[in-house]
Scaffold this motif. Sequence first.
Motif, PDB file in Angstrom:
ATOM      1  N   VAL A   1      71.511  81.318  17.599  1.00 42.06           N
ATOM      2  CA  VAL A   1      70.439  81.768  16.704  1.00 42.06           C
ATOM      3  C   VAL A   1      70.062  80.598  15.809  1.00 42.06           C
ATOM      4  N   VAL A   2      68.821  80.134  15.952  1.00 42.48           N
ATOM      5  CA  VAL A   2      68.345  78.962  15.208  1.00 42.48           C
ATOM      6  C   VAL A   2      67.104  79.363  14.423  1.00 42.48           C
TER       7      VAL A   2
ATOM      8  N   THR B   1      68.731  82.245  21.858  1.00 47.68           N
ATOM      9  CA  THR B   1      68.759  81.762  23.243  1.00 47.68           C
ATOM     10  C   THR B   1      70.178  81.549  23.747  1.00 47.68           C
ATOM     11  N   GLU B   2      70.332  81.667  25.051  1.00 48.46           N
ATOM     12  CA  GLU B   2      71.614  81.372  25.703  1.00 48.46           C
ATOM     13  C   GLU B   2      71.734  79.877  25.986  1.00 48.46           C
TER      14      GLU B   2
ATOM     15  N   LEU C   1      68.892  73.386  20.567  1.00 46.71           N
ATOM     16  CA  LEU C   1      68.793  72.056  19.959  1.00 46.71           C
ATOM     17  C   LEU C   1      67.342  71.617  19.836  1.00 46.71           C
ATOM     18  N   ALA C   2      66.554  71.941  20.846  1.00 46.41           N
ATOM     19  CA  ALA C   2      65.142  71.531  20.820  1.00 46.41           C
ATOM     20  C   ALA C   2      64.425  72.199  19.653  1.00 46.41           C
ATOM     21  N   HIS C   3      64.671  73.504  19.439  1.00 45.60           N
ATOM     22  CA  HIS C   3      64.019  74.193  18.321  1.00 45.60           C
ATOM     23  C   HIS C   3      64.496  73.615  16.994  1.00 45.60           C
ATOM     24  N   ALA C   4      65.801  73.366  16.897  1.00 45.64           N
ATOM     25  CA  ALA C   4      66.351  72.787  15.655  1.00 45.64           C
ATOM     26  C   ALA C   4      65.708  71.429  15.391  1.00 45.64           C
ATOM     27  N   ALA C   5      65.577  70.618  16.426  1.00 44.44           N
ATOM     28  CA  ALA C   5      64.989  69.278  16.254  1.00 44.44           C
ATOM     29  C   ALA C   5      63.547  69.397  15.770  1.00 44.44           C
ATOM     30  N   ALA C   6      62.794  70.346  16.340  1.00 42.19           N
ATOM     31  CA  ALA C   6      61.390  70.526  15.933  1.00 42.19           C
ATOM     32  C   ALA C   6      61.306  70.932  14.461  1.00 42.19           C
TER      33      ALA C   6
END
Length: 433
Positions: free
Chosen positions: A140-141, A155-156, A162-167
């Motif tokens: 959960v991000v 997401t699983e 990581l991609a969402h966190a980076a964005a």
Amino acid sequence: MVGPGAREHALVRSLAADPGVTKLYAAPGNPGIAGLIGERNCLPVDTLDPQAVAALATDLEADLVVVGPEAPLVAGVSDAVRAAGVPCFGPSAAAAQLEGSKAFAKDVMAAAGVPTGASYACTTLEEVQKALTEFGAPYVVKDDGLAAGKGVVVTESVDAALAHAAACLDREGGRVVIEEFLDGPEVSLFCITDGKTVLPLAPAQDFKRALDGDLGPNTGGMGAYSPLPWAPADLVDDVVENVARPTIEEMARRGAPFVGVLYCGLALTSRGVKVIEFNARFGDPETQVVLARLSTPLGMLLRAAAVQHLEHVPPLEWLDRAAVTVVLASENYPDTPVKGDVITGVSDADGWPDAWVLHAGTAIEEGDLVAAGGRVLSVVATGEDLTAARTTVYAALERIGLRGGQFRKDIAEAAAAAELTERLAHPAVPSES
Ligand code: AMP
Ligand code: GLY
């Protein structure tokens, strides 16, 4: 009424039905609201400009300003309106941080002993990586700031997390919250408060995912229903005692009393009720169904909160009806909603017995009603139970035409089945007459 959407249309509809309300203005309103209160009473204003809203409220000699969406609250509209001497239903910018910053909300919950998922606020990808590993999948991000219901990825896939966190981190002052996954059904409970007294409304359930079966991306909400036949009988008392009241007390202690509606987004987990999120305003589309069932005059209620007299309000009264709302969204919502297509059949649907149509993203272009946003309309129906309300809402929705329009077919479906099971297990005792 400040705001442009279906939630505001629902609020205006209920305010208009309050015999104590003699005059209503909307800023900016929408074509549906204009249909109720007159186009001349829908006033263009920059709702993110606190001074502009305060000046308008003063000009209109308003007795009450109700702020619908979160962005004006976080921008300080309530502070400016109150400073101009006009009672305002909606928290100060400082109190609206309960919604404006997920990290702030977590801090308040920790201080108040409110049950919520374990979490870390992270500002670097290393911290994110560490937190994801600790909690494990599903990940959960959450973007720390306001994101119109689209800042959360569940997401699983560790890569997607990581991609969402980076964005999120890439943005100015970027911060993300990584949270433990909470399983169990979700409930929205709105608590009206004047900063001291807490008055809960009826709980509702929202459908956040775009597609049937809770598939597809998160959206602002595709439908809702109330009541919840499957919910524990003590749910509301439990949430008021263990979530809302301690939070309101903690905000007062911090010198940021919360006046308005505290939206408690909850997960009913196997380890009890936990807060998924707080919002500082009414939920959209849950408001549409909660207000469909409230018979207490809304203007009186919201003004009592704004002038801090909530303790004098008599117990709320509810219609013995179920309500369901289904959102009609435009093609490609939530990614890149297509705008400009003509909408037909709205007056037909609105005239359907026990149903009505609330406008979200609509506009009038060359005399035609057109789609002007992602969520276009919110069709509401009531019935003696959820099954009846569902039948009516979908019958009304069938009258409406919108090229590429999409809606979920399964709003309140499982709950209607649960209602039936409940009734078979506990048949009503015939009353003596
Ligand atoms: P939020 O904006 O925080 O309400 O998140 C949007 C949606 O993401 C929620 O309604 C949930 O469906 C889901 N979600 C958020 N946090 C969690 C969590 N900790 N565990 C499971 N699902 C979550
Ligand atoms: N329906 C979810 C929200 O208003 O945030």
